[in-house]
Structure formats: structure tokens, C-alpha cells
Design a protein around this motif. Structure first.
Motif, PDB file in Angstrom:
ATOM      1  N   VAL A  87      11.694   9.272  -5.635  1.00 30.80           N
ATOM      2  CA  VAL A  87      12.738   8.243  -5.573  1.00 30.80           C
ATOM      3  C   VAL A  87      14.143   8.854  -5.690  1.00 30.80           C
ATOM      4  O   VAL A  87      15.041   8.527  -4.910  1.00 30.80           O
ATOM      5  CB  VAL A  87      12.512   7.191  -6.688  1.00 30.80           C
ATOM      6  N   ASP A  88      14.343   9.756  -6.644  1.00 31.39           N
ATOM      7  CA  ASP A  88      15.690  10.329  -6.825  1.00 31.39           C
ATOM      8  C   ASP A  88      16.157  11.071  -5.576  1.00 31.39           C
ATOM      9  O   ASP A  88      17.329  10.998  -5.198  1.00 31.39           O
ATOM     10  CB  ASP A  88      15.716  11.293  -8.020  1.00 31.39           C
ATOM     11  N   ASP A 126       2.684   0.985  -5.709  1.00 32.63           N
ATOM     12  CA  ASP A 126       3.064  -0.310  -6.301  1.00 32.63           C
ATOM     13  C   ASP A 126       4.565  -0.561  -6.155  1.00 32.63           C
ATOM     14  O   ASP A 126       5.024  -1.682  -6.360  1.00 32.63           O
ATOM     15  CB  ASP A 126       2.632  -0.384  -7.774  1.00 32.63           C
ATOM     16  N   GLU A 127       5.333   0.493  -5.800  1.00 30.42           N
ATOM     17  CA  GLU A 127       6.785   0.298  -5.687  1.00 30.42           C
ATOM     18  C   GLU A 127       7.160  -0.652  -4.553  1.00 30.42           C
ATOM     19  O   GLU A 127       8.292  -1.136  -4.501  1.00 30.42           O
ATOM     20  CB  GLU A 127       7.511   1.641  -5.519  1.00 30.42           C
ATOM     21  N   VAL A 128       6.230  -0.926  -3.636  1.00 29.57           N
ATOM     22  CA  VAL A 128       6.551  -1.871  -2.556  1.00 29.57           C
ATOM     23  C   VAL A 128       6.713  -3.286  -3.099  1.00 29.57           C
ATOM     24  O   VAL A 128       7.256  -4.158  -2.416  1.00 29.57           O
ATOM     25  CB  VAL A 128       5.500  -1.861  -1.414  1.00 29.57           C
ATOM     26  N   TYR A 129       6.249  -3.549  -4.329  1.00 28.42           N
ATOM     27  CA  TYR A 129       6.358  -4.886  -4.916  1.00 28.42           C
ATOM     28  C   TYR A 129       7.667  -5.089  -5.674  1.00 28.42           C
ATOM     29  O   TYR A 129       7.869  -6.133  -6.288  1.00 28.42           O
ATOM     30  CB  TYR A 129       5.205  -5.140  -5.886  1.00 28.42           C
ATOM     31  N   TYR A 150      13.095   5.176  -0.880  1.00 23.77           N
ATOM     32  CA  TYR A 150      11.678   5.576  -0.883  1.00 23.77           C
ATOM     33  C   TYR A 150      10.763   4.363  -0.743  1.00 23.77           C
ATOM     34  O   TYR A 150       9.914   4.309   0.150  1.00 23.77           O
ATOM     35  CB  TYR A 150      11.345   6.344  -2.172  1.00 23.77           C
ATOM     36  N   SER A 151      10.942   3.364  -1.622  1.00 29.27           N
ATOM     37  CA  SER A 151      10.000   2.246  -1.598  1.00 29.27           C
ATOM     38  C   SER A 151      10.121   1.449  -0.307  1.00 29.27           C
ATOM     39  O   SER A 151       9.124   0.948   0.220  1.00 29.27           O
ATOM     40  CB  SER A 151      10.162   1.351  -2.831  1.00 29.27           C
ATOM     41  N   SER A 152      11.337   1.370   0.235  1.00 28.60           N
ATOM     42  CA  SER A 152      11.476   0.613   1.488  1.00 28.60           C
ATOM     43  C   SER A 152      10.792   1.347   2.634  1.00 28.60           C
ATOM     44  O   SER A 152      10.216   0.719   3.528  1.00 28.60           O
ATOM     45  CB  SER A 152      12.944   0.342   1.809  1.00 28.60           C
ATOM     46  N   SER A 153      10.795   2.684   2.593  1.00 27.35           N
ATOM     47  CA  SER A 153      10.108   3.430   3.658  1.00 27.35           C
ATOM     48  C   SER A 153       8.592   3.266   3.526  1.00 27.35           C
ATOM     49  O   SER A 153       7.878   3.149   4.518  1.00 27.35           O
ATOM     50  CB  SER A 153      10.504   4.908   3.639  1.00 27.35           C
ATOM     51  N   LYS A 154       8.092   3.220   2.294  1.00 24.02           N
ATOM     52  CA  LYS A 154       6.649   3.026   2.098  1.00 24.02           C
ATOM     53  C   LYS A 154       6.251   1.604   2.517  1.00 24.02           C
ATOM     54  O   LYS A 154       5.201   1.388   3.114  1.00 24.02           O
ATOM     55  CB  LYS A 154       6.252   3.273   0.633  1.00 24.02           C
ATOM     56  N   GLY A 275      19.911   1.443  -8.991  1.00 24.83           N
ATOM     57  CA  GLY A 275      18.867   0.513  -8.539  1.00 24.83           C
ATOM     58  C   GLY A 275      17.543   0.680  -9.266  1.00 24.83           C
ATOM     59  O   GLY A 275      16.492   0.259  -8.766  1.00 24.83           O
ATOM     60  N   HIS A 276      17.581   1.258 -10.451  1.00 27.21           N
ATOM     61  CA  HIS A 276      16.371   1.626 -11.207  1.00 27.21           C
ATOM     62  C   HIS A 276      15.447   0.421 -11.459  1.00 27.21           C
ATOM     63  O   HIS A 276      15.825  -0.506 -12.185  1.00 27.21           O
ATOM     64  CB  HIS A 276      16.828   2.225 -12.547  1.00 27.21           C
ATOM     65  N   ASP A 277      14.250   0.449 -10.925  1.00 30.97           N
ATOM     66  CA  ASP A 277      13.282  -0.631 -11.179  1.00 30.97           C
ATOM     67  C   ASP A 277      12.930  -0.654 -12.667  1.00 30.97           C
ATOM     68  O   ASP A 277      12.634   0.383 -13.267  1.00 30.97           O
ATOM     69  CB  ASP A 277      11.994  -0.405 -10.359  1.00 30.97           C
TER      70      ASP A 277
END
Ligand code: NAD
Ligand code: DAU
Length: 336
Positions: A87-88, A126-129, A150-154, A275-277
Motif C-alpha cells: 500500500v505505501d 479484503d482491502e477491496v471492501y 493498491y486496493s483500487s487496482s485489486k 487515506g489509512h484504512d
């Protein structure tokens, strides 16, 4: 059974290949990996030289190469681990994330369609959620809501995999797992980074207030679940994977300090990740009830084993943290 495994020189992929080849001799695995900074052939020592294992250095975005491999090895199954995964790094520069994670997955899907494969397993996250508040769990029905490049690409890759099933009838399955830990993890990720910094008496950079929560799973438990979904998962379905072990980051850091006999003075709270989840937590009822999976490693024991593994494998990580990684560390942590 000829399987194209991509990204098999990385943390989870190499643990997967070593595990599968120690359990089964009815498979032939072609491991396609670009050997980016995160790929390391040393991870595959237990599999090297086996007659049912072939390594190929190459990029999943390379159409010609992928086509050639499907033909040459009569590929009928694909397990796609290959990705830019940190992610970083995606916040520092997103382009390679979309290239590998989205375009690369597209190249694999198109080849899978041309060669009428029997199953395509997309290793997702799970980051897609997105992010949870203080309560609740991600289920397979949780809407896709992504926050990092990262999560948006996944997520883009997941949607594409589902579209190929819907439109062309491609036999796909998707797994979405929570945070992994264990041997062979690249030291940019929280747990190995904190272990190695502790060993060197370097500051432990905790983002924000340290209260972001992740749901930790031992890598072998993840890989057993991937193998089960590969064998028995219903086509077109998504399966969440998680071991129900939520921990705030600061708890993880203190556990490592404690195990290594260091003081909390090493902890340094630094500027938060943009933007840290806040919290991830997985509901894995579906894979448990439908496929009979459950995690088998107990967290404290597996963490202890993981820390001992890093203590015993100094030459592995010393080679890694020299060179390119030092430059990344300076950029990522230099001004925090
Ligand atoms: P990693 O960064 O350790 O390994 C990625 C591997 O992919 C490396 O060997 C790298 O060389 C290879 N690769 C990168 N770009 C490539 C390309 N264009 N062509 C071919 N190979 C390429 O990642 P990881 O932690 O092992 O994650 C593996 C997969 O699991 C990823 O898809 C990731 O999104 C997913 N995932 C990871 C976690 C986790 O906690 N690490 C959790 C859930 C899902
Ligand atoms: O949830 C699954 C995801 O877990 C995977 O899809 C990703 O590939 C994987 O990298 C991981 O993503 P995270 O961002 O959760 O993992 P990371 O180890 O980078 O960070 C875990 C937590 O620790 C997160 O809240 C940020 C924090 N952190 C991380 C680093 C590297 C720190 O506080 N300090 C740090 O130096």
C-alpha cells in the motif's frame, strides 16, 4: 494437472508452491514471476530441481510470453498471485500497480479464454471492501469500496475476473484474504519491518495513533484455503479467508518488542499513512461451512515461530535490506 502460478517468488506465492509441492505430486507447476524487488528465488529452495516444477522469469503483462507458456505447457489452471502488493508504495507511485494488477490480470484472463482453461483463481484481498468502523465484519456481500491505489487496482482486477465469468463463461473463483504473516515476508510490511528494526535497535515507525486494526492470518492457513478453493470452490464465487485475529498495530509492535526483550522506547509515532484504512475484519463463515476450511495455526505460537524464523535467517533478510530497499526506506520514512 498443469498449473500456471504467477508471482510464485513472492511471500505468499513461494510459501504456496513449497507447500503444494510437498503435499502433492499430481501437479505440474509453472511459476511465472518477474522477480521485482519483492521476488526472490531463494524462497523456492525446497521446490528447486523437482521434476514437476518449472520457473520462468517474465512479466504477466507480456502477452506473447503468456501465450507461449499456455501453449508450451498445456496450461489448464491459473492461480494469480502476481501483484504489486504494498500500500505505501502504491501511494508513492501508482502506475505500476495498475499495470501489473489490472493489465497483467487482463492478459492472463484473455489467454485463459483462448486456451479454454478449467479454472482461474484470482488471489485478492479484503482491502477491496474498504474500511470498517469499530464493529462489523466484511462478508462476501460487502460492497467494493476502495481507498488506496493498491486496493483500487485489486478491486478493478476482481471486477474484471467476474466480468469474464459473466460474459464469456470463464470458470473463475476469487479469494479475499486478510493480512498474512509468516516466513519469507518482505521486510517492508508491518511485522517483518518491526522485527528487523528491533533487532537493529532502530526506531519502530508506528503510523498515526497505532490503533488501526488488521485481522492476522498465518500464511500457511491462507494457502491451505487457496488450495481448497482451487480444488472445490464453486465457479463464479468469492470466498473470504480470515482467522478472526484482530489486533491493533500497537499491540503487534509491543508483542514483538516483548518477545525480543526490547523496551518501548524504540516506538516512534510517525505521520499517518494518507487515506489509512481504520479496521479490517473478515467473516469467513462461507469457506468454513461450504468447504470445511478452518485456520489451524494459533496466533501467539505462529507469531513466535515467525519471529524465530527471522532470527534464524539473517542472511536471507540482510541481502534483501541492502540496495534498493534502503532507498525505499529513506523515501518512505525519511521525512515522517
Ligand atoms: P509480494 O509482493 O511478496 O510478491 C509479489 C510477487 O509478484 C513477487 O514475486 C513479484 O516479483 C511478482 N510480480 C510482481 N509484478 C509482476 C509481474 N508484472 N509479472 C510477474 N510477476 C510479478 O506479495 P504477497 O504478499 O506474496 O501477495 C501475493 C498476492 O496475495 C497479491 O496478489 C496480494 O494482493 C495478495 N494478498 C496479499 C496479502 C498479504 O497480507 N500479503 C493478503 C491478501 C492478499
Ligand atoms: O489486508 C490484506 C492486505 O494486507 C494485503 O492485500 C496487502 O498486500 C498487504 O500489504 C497488507 O496491507 P496493509 O497495508 O494492511 O499491510 P502493512 O503491513 O503495510 O500495514 C499493516 C498496518 O500497519 C497498517 O495499518 C499500516 C501499519 N504500519 C505499517 C508499516 C509498514 C505502520 O504503522 N508502520 C509501518 O511502518
Amino acid at each position: 494437472m498443469n498449473i500456471l502460478v504467477t508471482g510464485g517468488a513472492g511471500f505468499i506465492g513461494s510459501n504456496f508452491i513449497n507447500y503444494i509441492l510437498s503435499e502433492r505430486d499430481d501437479v505440474f507447476i509453472v511459476n511465472l514471476d518477474k522477480l521485482t524487488y519483492a521476488g526472490n528465488l531463494e524462497n523456492l529452495k525446497p521446490s528447486e530441481g523437482k521434476k514437476n516444477y518449472q520457473f520462468v522469469r517474465g512479466d504477466i503483462t507480456n502477452n506473447e510470453l503468456v501465450d507461449y507458456l499456455f501453449k508450451k505447457y498445456s496450461i489448464k489452471y491459473v492461480i494469480n498471485f502476481a501483484a504489486e502488493s504494498h500500500v505505501d508504495r502504491s501511494i508513492l507511485g501508482s502506475e505500476i500497480f495498475y499495470r501489473t494488477n489490472v493489465i497483467g490480470t487482463n492478459v492472463l484472463l484473455e489467454a485463459s479464454r483462448r486456451y479454454n482453461i478449467e479454472k482461474f483463481l484470482q488471489v485478492s484481498t479484503d482491502e477491496v471492501y474498504g474500511s470498517l468502523g469499530a464493529t462489523g465484519l466484511f462478508t462476501e456481500q460487502t460492497p467494493i469500496t476502495t481507498n488506496s491505489p493498491y486496493s483500487s487496482s485489486k478491486a478493478a482486477a476482481d471486477l474484471m475476473v467476474q466480468a469474464f465469468h459473466h460474459t464469456y463463461g470463464l470458470p473463475v473463483v476469487i479469494t479475499r484474504c486478510s493480512n498474512n504473516y509468516g516466513p519469507l515476508q518482505f521486510p517492508e510490511k508491518l511485522i517483518p519491518l518491526m522485527i528487523l528494526n528491533c533487532l537493529k535497535d532502530k526506531k519502530l515507525p508506528v503510523y498515526g495513533d497505532g490503533m488501526n486494526v488488521r485481522d492476522w492470518i498465518y500464511v500457511i492457513d491462507h494457502n491451505k484455503a487457496v488450495n481448497l478453493v482451487f480444488e472445490k470452490g464453486r465457479i463464479g464465487e468469492v470466498y473470504n479467508i480470515g482467522a478472526s485475529r484482530e489486533m491493533a498495530n500497537i499491540q503487534i509492535v509491543k508483542l514483538i518488542l516483548n518477545k525480543l526483550g526490547k523496551t518501548e522506547e524504540l516506538i516512534e509515532y510517525v505521520k499517518d499513512r494518507p487515506g489509512h484504512d481504520r479496521r479490517y475484519a473478515i467473516d469467513s463463515t462461507k469457506i468454513q461451512t461450504e468447504l470445511g476450511w478452518k485456520p489451524s495455526f494459533e496466533f501467539e505460537q505462529a507469531m513466535e515461530y515467525t519471529i524465530d524464523w527471522y532470527l534464524a535467517n539473517k542472511t536471507w533478510w540482510e541481502r534483501i535490506i541492502s540496495g534498493e530497499y534502503q532507498k525505499y526506506y529513506e523515501v518512505q520514512y525519511g521525512n515522517r
